[in-house]
Design an enzyme around this catalytic site. Structure first.
Site, PDB file in Angstrom:
ATOM      1  N   SER A 117       0.830  -1.194   0.000  1.00  0.00           N
ATOM      2  CA  SER A 117       0.000   0.000   0.000  1.00  0.00           C
ATOM      3  C   SER A 117       0.877   1.261   0.000  1.00  0.00           C
ATOM      4  CB  SER A 117      -0.952  -0.056   1.211  1.00  0.00           C
ATOM      5  OG  SER A 117      -1.947   0.912   1.121  1.00  0.00           O
TER       6      SER A 117
ATOM      7  N   ARG B 209     -11.629   5.633  10.958  1.00  0.00           N
ATOM      8  CA  ARG B 209     -11.161   4.257  10.852  1.00  0.00           C
ATOM      9  C   ARG B 209     -12.260   3.344  10.281  1.00  0.00           C
ATOM     10  NH1 ARG B 209      -6.585   1.473  10.084  1.00  0.00           N
ATOM     11  NH2 ARG B 209      -6.540  -0.497  11.208  1.00  0.00           N
TER      12      ARG B 209
ATOM     13  N   ASP C 156      -9.082  -6.427  -4.318  1.00  0.00           N
ATOM     14  CA  ASP C 156      -8.668  -5.125  -3.767  1.00  0.00           C
ATOM     15  C   ASP C 156      -9.297  -4.017  -4.614  1.00  0.00           C
ATOM     16  OD1 ASP C 156      -7.392  -2.853  -2.853  1.00  0.00           O
ATOM     17  OD2 ASP C 156      -5.362  -3.672  -3.015  1.00  0.00           O
TER      18      ASP C 156
ATOM     19  N   HIS D 216      -8.125  -5.159  -0.016  1.00  0.00           N
ATOM     20  CA  HIS D 216      -6.828  -4.504   0.159  1.00  0.00           C
ATOM     21  C   HIS D 216      -6.030  -5.133   1.308  1.00  0.00           C
ATOM     22  CE1 HIS D 216      -3.968  -1.298  -0.357  1.00  0.00           C
ATOM     23  NE2 HIS D 216      -4.131  -0.855   0.865  1.00  0.00           N
ATOM     24  N   ASP D 217      -6.735  -5.548   2.353  1.00  0.00           N
ATOM     25  CA  ASP D 217      -6.087  -6.163   3.520  1.00  0.00           C
ATOM     26  C   ASP D 217      -5.328  -7.440   3.180  1.00  0.00           C
ATOM     27  OD1 ASP D 217      -6.374  -4.508   5.632  1.00  0.00           O
ATOM     28  OD2 ASP D 217      -8.052  -5.565   6.578  1.00  0.00           O
TER      29      ASP D 217
END
Lengths: 198, 380
Positions: free
Chosen positions: B152, B222, B316, B349-350
């Protein structure tokens, strides 16, 4: 379906920029890197095969050849190699054209469907051929565009592709005198070196 | 456990030479919080720099105490026999400038005023981070990293390294990265910032003077971020339309996913400084090696000298595979050595943080070759 690299290395100049389409585990690229000091790049879909290439220190990009080579510039490579993959491509004609846009020369190998063994299986026994070179049954095969020496040369003619060399070999990369004399009947693997005037 | 680093200890390094920042301003002095794993070899050729993402820190692998139940953020990929193999490599991981985990940042006292910088901490960019990391390398005696690796925003730092210091990096690994943010990416960051700034406890960033933190705003930021890190499939698999878990406070949540996001937001709001979060998202927004397309990416990358590995993940959508492929195609046009794989994953994405056999096998194959090339032998 792996075929010995045969005469291919002889056609690669020292230090050439080489793109290998469907490079598999990178045997040919690794050989050419050692013997011809090429700057090589492979395209491959299977992540396991990509990992093997990376372990060998090769550069490989995961890319589906059916989507063409539009991400490459014209004449970016000296030679583009595609061994035993043409018959599995959705549009072999457009890919061939694209290959000779991106590379000055192309080396293409494919199974010759007019080989005598296939003719006997189809022509006499009436079955789609199944043999070491074409191991899959008709209903589950990646080989959707089988062709012959004669068919391929007709296509090259149509696409204005110039044939620099024609060669033939059996599956282990050896030439037989019969295959050389009468390739369309006795050549197991068709091997072509091509170019195109721009 | 043979594949864990065990207990690791962070340490701080002070830099007294002022650092002039890209967007104006100077840090007269600064400290970086660092962890290292493995052993630097005699010719100092086996160093790997790990760059962290938006909310990461120096604690990339191992445990801080015997009792720790959570290892560092990239423990799946750093350790003995792992892709970043600490038997072979000397790994350097740091908390970036402007962070809130021990390096100089908004929580640090401004030497000119004696009070914490707070919102007056100067804006830092990816290039500033690279500069501070280069000084860290100098301090550690490392002329050239065998590899610089990041996911990232960490991948963007690795890319900037390859551009700024081509002679100091042997291999660049960019995972789930992008050459620069899209309007949609910036928009999500702006929602996160607005959530923080509109918290009544934010006080224009001077919340410390009021002895409060904008916990609700940071938590909300968050929550938004977390949604963009996951995929629809991953959320569906994890929560579906389940009702909240009974063993945790549901706070009036109707669905498990609401409870989860609130919990994540709340945890994060006590761990991460609001001013740091704003600063980090701005660094992400401004990253653009093409200088707003003034120079094509391929031209920018032509000056690089290292090998590249680019990895993306199918689900992602924060930095989609197409964004990684922009980098790959630019490298192809620049005739730089690049390898690329689009990894199958449901984790969005994680995925770059999560253990996966194919990801591991590709990453390890590349890194093993890097260690062979620099002559880094197994030190066990």
């Amino acid at each position: 379906m792996s075929v010995d690299t045969g005469r291919i290395p002889e056609w690669i100049p020292q230090g050439a920029r080489v793109l290998d389409l469907g490079c598999g585990e990178g045997h040919l690229l690794a050989e050419l890197q050692t013997t011809r000091a090429i700057q090589g790049l492979g395209l491959e879909l299977d992540p396991e095969k990509i990992a093997t290439c990376l372990r060998r220190g090769l550069n490989v990009v995961q890319q589906d050849l059916n989507q063409g080579l539009s991400n490459f510039k014209a004449n970016q490579f000296d030679t583009i190699i595609m061994t035993q993959t043409l018959q599995a491509i959705r549009r072999p004609d457009t890919l061939l054209d694209d290959m000779l846009r991106v590379g000055r020369e192309a080396i293409v190998t494919f199974p010759n469907f007019a080989h005598v063994k296939n003719r006997i299986q189809l022509g006499i026994f009436g079955h789609m051929p199944v043999n070491p070179q074409l191991p899959n049954p008709w209903y589950d095969t990646p080989n959707i565009h089988l062709s012959t020496f004669d068919d391929f040369e007709a296509l090259c003619d149509q696409l204005k592709i110039q044939i620099l060399n024609r060669d033939t070999s059996n599956l282990s990369g050896q030439r037989s005198w019969l295959g050389t004399v009468w390739p369309n009947l006795f050549g197991e693997v068709a091997v072509y070196r091509l170019t195109k005037e721009h | 456990m043979t594949d864990s680093l065990g207990v690791v200890t962070p340490f701080s390094i002070a830099f007294e030479k002022p650092l002039t920042l890209e967007r104006g301003g100077t840090l007269p002095r600064y400290e970086l919080m660092v962890e290292t794993y493995g052993t630097l070899n005699a010719d100092k050729s086996n160093a790997v720099l790990v760059c962290h993402a938006l909310s990461g820190d120096h604690h990339a692998a191992g445990f801080h105490t015997d009792q720790d139940d959570k290892p560092g953020w990239w423990d799946h990929y750093i350790g003995p026999n792992k892709p970043i193999d600490t038997n072979r490599f000397f790994v350097v991981s740091l908390n970036n400038l402007g962070g809130c985990s021990g390096s100089t940042g908004p929580l640090t006292d401004n030497p000119e005023t004696g009070a914490p910088y707070g919102p007056d901490f100067p804006e830092v960019t990816v290039s500033d981070w690279v500069e501070s990391q280069a000084r860290l390398a100098d301090h550690l005696g490392i002329d050239r990293f065998a590899a610089i690796v990041g996911g990232s925003l960490g991948g963007m730092q690795a890319m900037q390294w390859a551009i700024t210091y081509p002679e100091r990096i042997g291999a660049c690994v960019m995972i789930a990265a992008a050459p620069r943010l899209t309007a949609q990416n910036i928009a999500f960051n702006e929602v996160a910032r607005q959530a923080i700034m509109r918290d009544p406890n934010f006080f224009d960033g001077h919340y410390a003077a009021h002895d409060v933190i904008p916990a609700s705003g940071v938590g909300l930021a968050r929550m938004v971020g977390h949604i963009t890190y996951l995929s629809d499939i991953a959320m569906g698999e994890k929560f579906g339309r389940q009702t909240p878990r009974s063993d945790r406070d549901a706070e009036g949540a109707n669905f498990a996913v609401e409870q989860y996001l609130r919990y994540q937001g709340q945890q994060f709001s006590h761990r991460f400084d609001a001013n740091s979060y704003i600063l980090m998202t701005r660094a992400l927004d401004y990253f653009d090696p093409t200088d707003n397309e003034r120079i094509p990416l391929a031209e920018v990358l032509r000056q690089t000298q290292c090998r590249f590995l680019v990895l993306s993940f199918t689900t992602d959508w924060r930095f989609s595979p197409a964004r990684s492929e922009e980098i790959v195609n630019a490298l192809i046009h620049a005739e730089r050595p690049v390898s690329y794989t689009r990894l199958e994953s449901t984790h969005g994405h994680d995925a770059f943080l999560i253990a996966d056999p194919t990801y591991e096998s590709i990453f390890k194959a590349f890194m093993d070759r890097v260690s062979d090339d620099v002559g880094a032998t197994d030190e066990r």
